[in-house]
Design a protein around this motif. Structure first.
Motif, PDB file in Angstrom:
ATOM      1  N   MET A   1     116.093  65.392  59.269  1.00 43.32           N
ATOM      2  CA  MET A   1     114.910  65.254  60.083  1.00 43.32           C
ATOM      3  C   MET A   1     113.713  65.049  59.167  1.00 43.32           C
ATOM      4  O   MET A   1     113.582  65.693  58.137  1.00 43.32           O
ATOM      5  CB  MET A   1     114.696  66.502  60.950  1.00 43.32           C
ATOM      6  CG  MET A   1     113.421  66.426  61.717  1.00 43.32           C
ATOM      7  SD  MET A   1     112.993  67.787  62.848  1.00 43.32           S
ATOM      8  CE  MET A   1     114.044  69.091  62.473  1.00 43.32           C
ATOM      9  N   LEU A   2     112.854  64.146  59.574  1.00 41.22           N
ATOM     10  CA  LEU A   2     111.667  63.829  58.799  1.00 41.22           C
ATOM     11  C   LEU A   2     110.443  64.170  59.640  1.00 41.22           C
ATOM     12  O   LEU A   2     110.334  63.756  60.787  1.00 41.22           O
ATOM     13  CB  LEU A   2     111.661  62.338  58.451  1.00 41.22           C
ATOM     14  CG  LEU A   2     110.447  61.809  57.707  1.00 41.22           C
ATOM     15  CD1 LEU A   2     110.336  62.465  56.326  1.00 41.22           C
ATOM     16  CD2 LEU A   2     110.542  60.307  57.564  1.00 41.22           C
ATOM     17  N   VAL A   3     109.517  64.944  59.078  1.00 44.82           N
ATOM     18  CA  VAL A   3     108.280  65.312  59.756  1.00 44.82           C
ATOM     19  C   VAL A   3     107.125  64.602  59.054  1.00 44.82           C
ATOM     20  O   VAL A   3     106.972  64.729  57.838  1.00 44.82           O
ATOM     21  CB  VAL A   3     108.064  66.841  59.738  1.00 44.82           C
ATOM     22  CG1 VAL A   3     106.770  67.198  60.454  1.00 44.82           C
ATOM     23  CG2 VAL A   3     109.247  67.563  60.374  1.00 44.82           C
ATOM     24  N   ILE A   4     106.359  63.855  59.841  1.00 39.51           N
ATOM     25  CA  ILE A   4     105.236  63.091  59.276  1.00 39.51           C
ATOM     26  C   ILE A   4     103.971  63.353  60.094  1.00 39.51           C
ATOM     27  O   ILE A   4     104.046  63.795  61.239  1.00 39.51           O
ATOM     28  CB  ILE A   4     105.536  61.578  59.241  1.00 39.51           C
ATOM     29  CG1 ILE A   4     105.814  61.054  60.654  1.00 39.51           C
ATOM     30  CG2 ILE A   4     106.681  61.272  58.288  1.00 39.51           C
ATOM     31  CD1 ILE A   4     105.919  59.556  60.757  1.00 39.51           C
ATOM     32  N   SER A   5     102.824  63.033  59.513  1.00 38.08           N
ATOM     33  CA  SER A   5     101.563  63.166  60.231  1.00 38.08           C
ATOM     34  C   SER A   5     101.341  61.942  61.120  1.00 38.08           C
ATOM     35  O   SER A   5     101.934  60.877  60.896  1.00 38.08           O
ATOM     36  CB  SER A   5     100.404  63.291  59.241  1.00 38.08           C
ATOM     37  OG  SER A   5     100.227  62.062  58.554  1.00 38.08           O
ATOM     38  N   SER A   6     100.467  62.095  62.098  1.00 38.63           N
ATOM     39  CA  SER A   6     100.165  60.956  62.968  1.00 38.63           C
ATOM     40  C   SER A   6      99.485  59.839  62.171  1.00 38.63           C
ATOM     41  O   SER A   6      99.707  58.658  62.433  1.00 38.63           O
ATOM     42  CB  SER A   6      99.291  61.381  64.147  1.00 38.63           C
ATOM     43  OG  SER A   6      98.094  61.960  63.698  1.00 38.63           O
ATOM     44  N   ARG A   7      98.719  60.212  61.176  1.00 38.66           N
ATOM     45  CA  ARG A   7      98.077  59.207  60.328  1.00 38.66           C
ATOM     46  C   ARG A   7      99.125  58.397  59.555  1.00 38.66           C
ATOM     47  O   ARG A   7      99.068  57.168  59.495  1.00 38.66           O
ATOM     48  CB  ARG A   7      97.116  59.886  59.354  1.00 38.66           C
ATOM     49  CG  ARG A   7      96.409  58.908  58.462  1.00 38.66           C
ATOM     50  CD  ARG A   7      95.439  59.615  57.555  1.00 38.66           C
ATOM     51  NE  ARG A   7      94.731  58.643  56.748  1.00 38.66           N
ATOM     52  CZ  ARG A   7      93.831  58.940  55.858  1.00 38.66           C
ATOM     53  NH1 ARG A   7      93.504  60.202  55.651  1.00 38.66           N
ATOM     54  NH2 ARG A   7      93.238  58.001  55.173  1.00 38.66           N
ATOM     55  N   GLU A   8     100.096  59.096  58.964  1.00 42.41           N
ATOM     56  CA  GLU A   8     101.179  58.420  58.237  1.00 42.41           C
ATOM     57  C   GLU A   8     101.944  57.501  59.190  1.00 42.41           C
ATOM     58  O   GLU A   8     102.286  56.368  58.841  1.00 42.41           O
ATOM     59  CB  GLU A   8     102.117  59.450  57.611  1.00 42.41           C
ATOM     60  CG  GLU A   8     103.399  58.889  57.047  1.00 42.41           C
ATOM     61  CD  GLU A   8     103.214  57.932  55.868  1.00 42.41           C
ATOM     62  OE1 GLU A   8     104.147  57.161  55.598  1.00 42.41           O
ATOM     63  OE2 GLU A   8     102.142  57.937  55.224  1.00 42.41           O
ATOM     64  N   PHE A   9     102.197  57.967  60.411  1.00 45.61           N
ATOM     65  CA  PHE A   9     102.907  57.150  61.390  1.00 45.61           C
ATOM     66  C   PHE A   9     102.111  55.881  61.716  1.00 45.61           C
ATOM     67  O   PHE A   9     102.655  54.787  61.740  1.00 45.61           O
ATOM     68  CB  PHE A   9     103.191  57.942  62.662  1.00 45.61           C
ATOM     69  CG  PHE A   9     103.816  57.112  63.741  1.00 45.61           C
ATOM     70  CD1 PHE A   9     105.110  56.632  63.610  1.00 45.61           C
ATOM     71  CD2 PHE A   9     103.102  56.776  64.872  1.00 45.61           C
ATOM     72  CE1 PHE A   9     105.685  55.841  64.589  1.00 45.61           C
ATOM     73  CE2 PHE A   9     103.666  55.986  65.852  1.00 45.61           C
ATOM     74  CZ  PHE A   9     104.961  55.519  65.712  1.00 45.61           C
ATOM     75  N   ARG A  10     100.815  56.035  61.972  1.00 47.03           N
ATOM     76  CA  ARG A  10      99.974  54.875  62.299  1.00 47.03           C
ATOM     77  C   ARG A  10      99.998  53.838  61.177  1.00 47.03           C
ATOM     78  O   ARG A  10     100.047  52.636  61.418  1.00 47.03           O
ATOM     79  CB  ARG A  10      98.531  55.309  62.554  1.00 47.03           C
ATOM     80  CG  ARG A  10      98.271  55.857  63.919  1.00 47.03           C
ATOM     81  CD  ARG A  10      96.778  55.985  64.214  1.00 47.03           C
ATOM     82  NE  ARG A  10      96.022  56.659  63.168  1.00 47.03           N
ATOM     83  CZ  ARG A  10      95.842  57.976  63.072  1.00 47.03           C
ATOM     84  NH1 ARG A  10      96.398  58.770  63.970  1.00 47.03           N
ATOM     85  NH2 ARG A  10      95.129  58.497  62.097  1.00 47.03           N
ATOM     86  N   GLN A  11      99.969  54.306  59.941  1.00 45.04           N
ATOM     87  CA  GLN A  11      99.907  53.389  58.803  1.00 45.04           C
ATOM     88  C   GLN A  11     101.231  52.683  58.531  1.00 45.04           C
ATOM     89  O   GLN A  11     101.246  51.608  57.936  1.00 45.04           O
ATOM     90  CB  GLN A  11      99.456  54.141  57.548  1.00 45.04           C
ATOM     91  CG  GLN A  11      98.016  54.592  57.630  1.00 45.04           C
ATOM     92  CD  GLN A  11      97.604  55.461  56.442  1.00 45.04           C
ATOM     93  OE1 GLN A  11      98.442  55.985  55.708  1.00 45.04           O
ATOM     94  NE2 GLN A  11      96.301  55.616  56.257  1.00 45.04           N
ATOM     95  N   ASN A  12     102.348  53.294  58.961  1.00 47.24           N
ATOM     96  CA  ASN A  12     103.669  52.746  58.634  1.00 47.24           C
ATOM     97  C   ASN A  12     104.599  52.733  59.851  1.00 47.24           C
ATOM     98  O   ASN A  12     105.782  53.069  59.743  1.00 47.24           O
ATOM     99  CB  ASN A  12     104.304  53.566  57.503  1.00 47.24           C
ATOM    100  CG  ASN A  12     103.500  53.489  56.231  1.00 47.24           C
ATOM    101  OD1 ASN A  12     103.413  52.437  55.619  1.00 47.24           O
ATOM    102  ND2 ASN A  12     102.876  54.595  55.849  1.00 47.24           N
TER     103      ASN A  12
END
Length: 83
Positions: A1-12
């Motif tokens: 499982m990978l946990v990312i920030s919403s900012r990281e998601f938006r950028q990639n």
């Protein structure tokens, strides 16, 4: 499982959509107390598909024809559900 920030998601986004498509669990955190799971949607996940719409139409027709069973008591509900 990978946990990312919403900012990281938006950028990639493309990168994370592709990872989710390959079966990886992606969790997007938004702020301190909100999280979202990124998962692909397939045909089985869509509730109102053609088969379900046909069942709904059939049920409406049965109601119009009076083919219904009215339940008005808790005992009647239990009987209907086999409890």
């Amino acid at each position: 499982m990978l946990v990312i920030s919403s900012r990281e998601f938006r950028q990639n986004q493309k990168k994370y959509f592709e990872r989710a498509d390959s079966g990886e669990q992606i969790i997007v955190q938004r702020g301190k107390d909100k999280s979202y799971a990124l998962t692909p949607v397939n045909e089985d996940d869509i509730y109102f598909n053609a088969e379900m719409l046909q069942k709904i139409k059939q049920s409406i027709e049965e109601v119009k024809q009076g083919k219904v069973k009215q339940v008005t008591t808790p005992e009647g509900i239990s009987d209907l559900l086999g409890l």
